[in-house]
Structures are given as C-alpha cells and as structure tokens.
Write an enzyme that holds these catalytic residues in place. Structure first.
Site, PDB file in Angstrom:
ATOM      1  N   HIS A  18       0.932  -1.260   0.075  1.00  0.00           N
ATOM      2  CA  HIS A  18       0.027   0.025   0.103  1.00  0.00           C
ATOM      3  C   HIS A  18       0.927   1.192   0.095  1.00  0.00           C
ATOM      4  CE1 HIS A  18      -3.618  -2.296   0.110  1.00  0.00           C
ATOM      5  NE2 HIS A  18      -3.652  -2.602   1.305  1.00  0.00           N
ATOM      6  N   HIS A  68     -10.625   1.733   0.128  1.00  0.00           N
ATOM      7  CA  HIS A  68     -10.400   0.706   1.212  1.00  0.00           C
ATOM      8  C   HIS A  68     -11.291   0.798   2.303  1.00  0.00           C
ATOM      9  CE1 HIS A  68      -8.150  -2.367   3.634  1.00  0.00           C
ATOM     10  NE2 HIS A  68      -7.035  -2.390   2.719  1.00  0.00           N
ATOM     11  N   GLU A  73     -11.812  -3.873  -3.082  1.00  0.00           N
ATOM     12  CA  GLU A  73     -11.063  -2.949  -3.603  1.00  0.00           C
ATOM     13  C   GLU A  73     -10.629  -3.099  -4.983  1.00  0.00           C
ATOM     14  OE1 GLU A  73      -7.344  -3.429  -0.799  1.00  0.00           O
ATOM     15  OE2 GLU A  73      -8.789  -4.658   0.073  1.00  0.00           O
TER      16      GLU A  73
END
Length: 346
Positions: free
Chosen positions: A104, A178, A308
């Site tokens: 991420h 998210h 996602e």
C-alpha cells in the site's frame, strides 16, 4: 453548501478536517487524513439508518492504527514483491513494510498523509495531495486528487469515487479505495448477531490470482471448482466453513468491471462498477479484537468485507503477457481511476 469542521490535530499540530455530504437520508463523512471515508449512513429495507463502514470516532484511532479504514491507498495499492521494480532500465528499492514486500505504497503511503480540500459543494468534495520525487522510494513528483460525490437516485443512493494523478517523471501509480463494508450495520456489531461472511457476493471474474507464501501473484488461474468462483454469486462463508481457506485476501481478475455485495438480513445491497481490472476481496482477516473502533466496538475477523478495485498486485513486475495492467504513469498522461458504489435495498 457544507463547510469542513475540525476532526482533530496530528501530533505535529496540523489540523485535520471532516466534510459531511448528504443525499436524502444518506450521509457520508470524509476526513482529510488519508482522504478517508469515515462514515456512510444508509437505510436498511425497513428504513432504519446505520453506518455501514468501519473506522474510528476520532483522529487518534486513525493515527495509532494503520488498518486503512476508508482510506485512499497509494502510490501503489497492494504488494510489490521484494519492494523492487525496474523502470526504464533503472531499478528502484522501496521500503519493505510487509515482510519482504512493499504494501500500500510503503510505511508512509497516501493513507498516512493529510490531504488538502480543493473543491467543496453540498454533494461532493475533492482533496489533493502532493507526493515529492523520491517519496517512499518512488520516482517523480506526483499531484493526485480524490473526489467523493454523493447523489440520491431512484431507489437508493450513489457514492462516486474518482482518482486522478499527474507526474513529472515516469512512476508507478495504482490507487484504490479501502472501506470495510459492514452492510448489516455497525450497530449490529455490538452484539455480533451476524458476520459479513453471511453476505452474498457476485463477481464476473473467470480468473483469480493464486499467490505464493509472500502473497505475491503466481499468474492468473481459472476460478472453476475453487473458492474464488463468484460468477453466479455465493455466500462468502461457504468456502471458509468448508475449511477451503481461512479468509479471503485475493485478487479476482475482472471480466467486466462490476461486483455486487448484499446482506440478506438488512436488505442493503451495494453494486460496484469500476474501470479497474482487478478486485481485491478481503474479509478483514487481520482484525483480531485488539482495536476499538466506533462506539468502542472491538473489531473482529469477518466483521466487514473490503472490495478494492485496483490494478493486479505486483503488476509493476509482471510481464505484459501475464498481466494486462499498465501501472506506469508518464508526464504526458493523466491517471484516472473510477469507482461507483450504488446502494439500495432488496
């Protein structure tokens, strides 16, 4: 027009703001820290209103715990193998914050930054972030924007999320949203009468990405006769209760950019559309009861599900014949990712 209000201060004194968007009885709250969706209040089939995303009531929880609740994730969502990639003949080493991988965007990804509100109406908010050249090891200075728009529609409400980005030098860019969706309603988590595993999920994806022991894709494989076949819709719990896997944290390769998640008890349904080629399905497996969220609820595994939309994990290191995702943004181009969430009841 709605106005931003204080949501706390970061340790260095920087103020964080929250904006509330409304459409009929629905309400969405967006905070500048992580450009995150802090709450989303929607009716069930009986008209009862409840929040349907996990998060924290105040800023301290977001700062203390990095669980990406509702966050804008980048520069690159998901995992980059060994924190390395080669671009135009040069190899870049990134911080490794997920075992040997970069996850991420690195330890200080976009979800850990305080964004700036650059446009605000009663129905939408646009936030902007500048990421300098070399940020988390990535080349190129980036300017990225996240736009949330809440609209009342016949029979329901639509939350639109749009990401845009421009760069001064070639760089990977692959963002996502998210949120942890608890469609049964956050209030039901207090007594835990139900689990998000009881939701029904339908995804038109004939392939998925098996992973190695480091959760790096091995290349696409057919979903037929696997727990990853959601083409006709299935209860999320079915494969987990059968012992086929402990939880989902896998990317489905979308044949068509859509998915549907529904809670049969409350009747809330979410229909997702996107221009992205992958959908990471995550059943909040890492929530272990140690983190107190909204209303003091300690979040457990399977309390919510993340859907996602994103480029395939580790796409920056996958050959073109293995992966259709081009995640390299160049100065002559503009990055654009679109996620539309339509909510109604069944």
């Amino acid at each position: 027009m709605t106005e931003p209000t204080p949501f706390g201060q970061l340790p260095d004194g920087t103020p964080v703001e929250v904006v509330t968007l409304r459409a009929g009885v629905a309400e969405a709250r967006v905070i500048t820290f992580g450009a995150a969706l802090q709450s989303l209040v929607l009716p069930d089939r009986a008209g009862h209103l409840d929040d349907v995303v996990l998060g924290h009531d105040d800023l301290s929880g977001y700062v203390a715990h990095r669980k990406n609740f509702g966050a804008t994730v980048g520069r690159v969502a998901n995992r980059i193998a060994k924190g390395q990639f080669t671009l135009d003949g040069q190899t870049y080493q990134l911080p490794q914050n997920n075992g040997q991988n970069t996850l991420h965007g690195g330890p200080e990804g976009f979800d850990r930054r305080n964004w700036r509100i650059v446009d605000l109406t009663s129905a939408s908010v646009t936030l902007e972030l500048t990421s300098p050249d070399g940020d988390q090891g990535f080349p190129g200075a980036l300017t990225v924007r996240t736009r949330y728009e809440l609209q009342e529609r016949e029979g329901g409400v639509r939350l639109g999320i749009t990401y845009k980005g421009e760069t001064t030098a070639p760089t990977p860019l692959a963002m996502t949203h998210h949120s942890y969706f608890a469609l049964a309603g956050h209030g039901r988590l207090r007594d835990r009468p139900s689990s998000a595993l009881e939701y029904d999920l339908e995804v038109p994806a004939s392939r998925y990405l098996p992973t190695d022991e480091h959760q790096i894709p091995l290349g696409p494989a057919p979903v037929g006769a696997t727990p990853f076949d959601f083409r006709e819709g299935r209860r999320c719990a079915s494969a987990i209760r059968a012992g086929a896997l402990e939880g989902y944290d896998h990317c489905l390769c979308l044949d068509v950019g859509r998915a549907t998640l529904a809670d049969p008890v409350s009747g809330r349904r979410m229909r997702l559309t996107t221009n992205q080629q992958g959908l990471q399905v995550y059943t909040s497996n890492a929530l272990d009861g140690s983190i107190a969220g909204k209303s003091g609820v300690f979040y457990q595994p399977y309390d919510a599900i993340c859907l996602e939309p994103q480029a395939w994990p580790n796409a920056v290191n996958m050959a073109g014949d293995q992966c259709p995702c081009d995640v390299i943004l160049r100065p002559s181009d503009t990055y654009r990712s679109v996620i539309t969430l339509d909510f109604d009841t069944i």
